[in-house]
Enzyme design. Sequence first.
Site, PDB file in Angstrom:
ATOM      1  NE  ARG A  23      -3.013  -7.006  -4.420  1.00 21.57           N
ATOM      2  CZ  ARG A  23      -3.820  -7.685  -3.590  1.00 21.57           C
ATOM      3  NH1 ARG A  23      -3.276  -8.280  -2.559  1.00 21.57           N
ATOM      4  NH2 ARG A  23      -5.099  -7.797  -3.733  1.00 21.57           N
ATOM      5  CG  HIS A  53      -1.899  -1.101   1.432  1.00 20.81           C
ATOM      6  ND1 HIS A  53      -2.073  -1.959   2.497  1.00 20.81           N
ATOM      7  CD2 HIS A  53      -2.817  -1.453   0.445  1.00 20.81           C
ATOM      8  CE1 HIS A  53      -2.883  -2.792   2.280  1.00 20.81           C
ATOM      9  NE2 HIS A  53      -3.348  -2.491   1.317  1.00 20.81           N
ATOM     10  CE  LYS A  97     -12.819  -7.866   5.701  1.00 19.64           C
ATOM     11  NZ  LYS A  97     -12.261  -7.277   4.389  1.00 19.64           N
ATOM     12  CB  SER A 127      -4.165  -6.596   5.079  1.00 21.54           C
ATOM     13  OG  SER A 127      -4.141  -5.672   4.553  1.00 21.54           O
TER      14      SER A 127
HETATM   15  N1  COA Z   1      -0.381  -4.116  -1.575  1.00 21.54           N
HETATM   16  C1  COA Z   1      -0.527  -4.894  -0.787  1.00 21.54           C
HETATM   17  N2  COA Z   1      -1.764  -5.562  -0.442  1.00 21.54           N
HETATM   18  C2  COA Z   1      -2.539  -4.829  -1.246  1.00 21.54           C
HETATM   19  C3  COA Z   1      -2.486  -4.101  -2.267  1.00 21.54           C
HETATM   20  C4  COA Z   1      -1.039  -3.420  -2.592  1.00 21.54           C
HETATM   21  N3  COA Z   1      -0.814  -2.863  -3.273  1.00 21.54           N
HETATM   22  N4  COA Z   1      -3.725  -3.566  -2.761  1.00 21.54           N
HETATM   23  C5  COA Z   1      -4.560  -4.413  -2.404  1.00 21.54           C
HETATM   24  N5  COA Z   1      -3.975  -5.130  -1.213  1.00 21.54           N
HETATM   25  C6  COA Z   1      -4.789  -6.079  -0.445  1.00 21.54           C
HETATM   26  C7  COA Z   1      -5.359  -5.359   0.802  1.00 21.54           C
HETATM   27  O1  COA Z   1      -4.504  -5.283   1.898  1.00 21.54           O
HETATM   28  C8  COA Z   1      -6.733  -6.432   0.845  1.00 21.54           C
HETATM   29  O2  COA Z   1      -6.104  -7.430   1.776  1.00 21.54           O
HETATM   30  P1  COA Z   1      -7.099  -8.425   2.760  1.00 21.54           P
HETATM   31  O3  COA Z   1      -8.452  -8.690   1.756  1.00 21.54           O
HETATM   32  O4  COA Z   1      -6.448  -9.437   3.063  1.00 21.54           O
HETATM   33  O5  COA Z   1      -7.644  -7.344   3.882  1.00 21.54           O
HETATM   34  C9  COA Z   1      -7.015  -6.801  -0.397  1.00 21.54           C
HETATM   35  O6  COA Z   1      -5.902  -6.661  -1.346  1.00 21.54           O
HETATM   36  C10 COA Z   1      -8.037  -6.314  -1.082  1.00 21.54           C
HETATM   37  O7  COA Z   1      -7.596  -4.932  -1.052  1.00 21.54           O
HETATM   38  P2  COA Z   1      -8.827  -3.817  -1.782  1.00 21.54           P
HETATM   39  O8  COA Z   1      -9.319  -4.185  -2.941  1.00 21.54           O
HETATM   40  O9  COA Z   1      -8.165  -2.340  -1.572  1.00 21.54           O
HETATM   41  O10 COA Z   1      -9.962  -4.061  -0.608  1.00 21.54           O
HETATM   42  P3  COA Z   1     -10.284  -3.087   0.807  1.00 21.54           P
HETATM   43  O11 COA Z   1     -11.075  -4.283   1.315  1.00 21.54           O
HETATM   44  O12 COA Z   1      -8.938  -2.683   1.452  1.00 21.54           O
HETATM   45  O13 COA Z   1     -11.255  -1.917   0.167  1.00 21.54           O
HETATM   46  C11 COA Z   1     -13.068  -0.948  -0.842  1.00 21.54           C
HETATM   47  C12 COA Z   1     -12.136  -1.848  -0.784  1.00 21.54           C
HETATM   48  C13 COA Z   1     -13.154   0.052   0.483  1.00 21.54           C
HETATM   49  C14 COA Z   1     -12.402   0.029  -1.760  1.00 21.54           C
HETATM   50  C15 COA Z   1     -14.399  -1.280  -1.266  1.00 21.54           C
HETATM   51  O14 COA Z   1     -14.776  -2.364  -0.471  1.00 21.54           O
HETATM   52  C16 COA Z   1     -15.141  -0.275  -1.108  1.00 21.54           C
HETATM   53  O15 COA Z   1     -15.447   0.776  -1.711  1.00 21.54           O
HETATM   54  N6  COA Z   1     -16.199  -0.284   0.189  1.00 21.54           N
HETATM   55  C17 COA Z   1     -17.079   0.684   0.323  1.00 21.54           C
HETATM   56  C18 COA Z   1     -18.456   0.159  -0.129  1.00 21.54           C
HETATM   57  C19 COA Z   1     -18.956   0.471  -1.497  1.00 21.54           C
HETATM   58  O16 COA Z   1     -18.742   1.630  -1.963  1.00 21.54           O
HETATM   59  N7  COA Z   1     -19.150  -0.584  -2.207  1.00 21.54           N
HETATM   60  C20 COA Z   1     -19.609  -0.375  -3.592  1.00 21.54           C
HETATM   61  C21 COA Z   1     -18.212  -0.473  -4.576  1.00 21.54           C
HETATM   62  S1  COA Z   1     -18.502  -0.842  -6.091  1.00 21.54           S
END
Ligand code: COA
Length: 164
Positions: A91, A18, A42, A130
């Site tokens: 990624r 990140h 969650k 994560s």
């Molecule tokens: N390096 C390391 N890990 C990474 C990464 C990077 N560059 N990019 C993503 N990851 C990991 C994250 O740590 C996460 O790991 P985990 O699932 O083990 O916790 C996983 O990849 C998924 O990351 P991400 O896709 O960013 O998901 P998120 O849960 O962190 O965030 C939101 C997603 C918040 C953007 C999305 O859920 C959201 O918008 N939520 C609000 C509700 C909403 O509007 N929903 C409609 C969306 S259309």
Amino acid sequence: MERKALYAGSFDPITNGHLNIIERAAKVYDSLTLAIVVNPRKKSFFSVEERVALAAEATRHIPNVKVDSFCGLLADYVNEGGFATVIRGLRDSVDFQNEMQMANMNARLYKGDTETVFLMGNPEYSYISSSLIKEAASLGGDVSGLVPECVLSGIKNKLQEESK
Ligand code: COA
């Protein structure tokens, strides 16, 4: 006009993957807001307050980064904050598939001209998430070099607390 970008996620916890995206995005935009999502359904390892504090500490060296949290729809937060850009990291091709869906849905929900901009993740961190960090650390694995120092000690403290 200020070029405001947003990078949203669970950040439970923030990792060096990140951080790499954040450092690069912060060079391109005037300000970058990390928006940490609060998902009441969650169970998170770190509370939202802890995640915000860790992300703030990990990004202290980047002056144009601020950390916030939000509940609900990302598009609402984006519309209210007037962000022109939403940053996402890619990624691999699995991320691409998921992100394409999310970007298209969000595009319908944004009220202004907000664009989703993708940055390729650093290959050094392409395999981490994560959850993987938490799993490895909880089983005694060494995750140093994959997360910021403050997260490393945050995880150690949390695991110690949990084992009491
Ligand atoms: N390096 C390391 N890990 C990474 C990464 C990077 N560059 N990019 C993503 N990851 C990991 C994250 O740590 C996460 O790991 P985990 O699932 O083990 O916790 C996983 O990849 C998924 O990351 P991400 O896709 O960013 O998901 P998120 O849960 O962190 O965030 C939101 C997603 C918040 C953007 C999305 O859920 C959201 O918008 N939520 C609000 C509700 C909403 O509007 N929903 C409609 C969306 S259309």
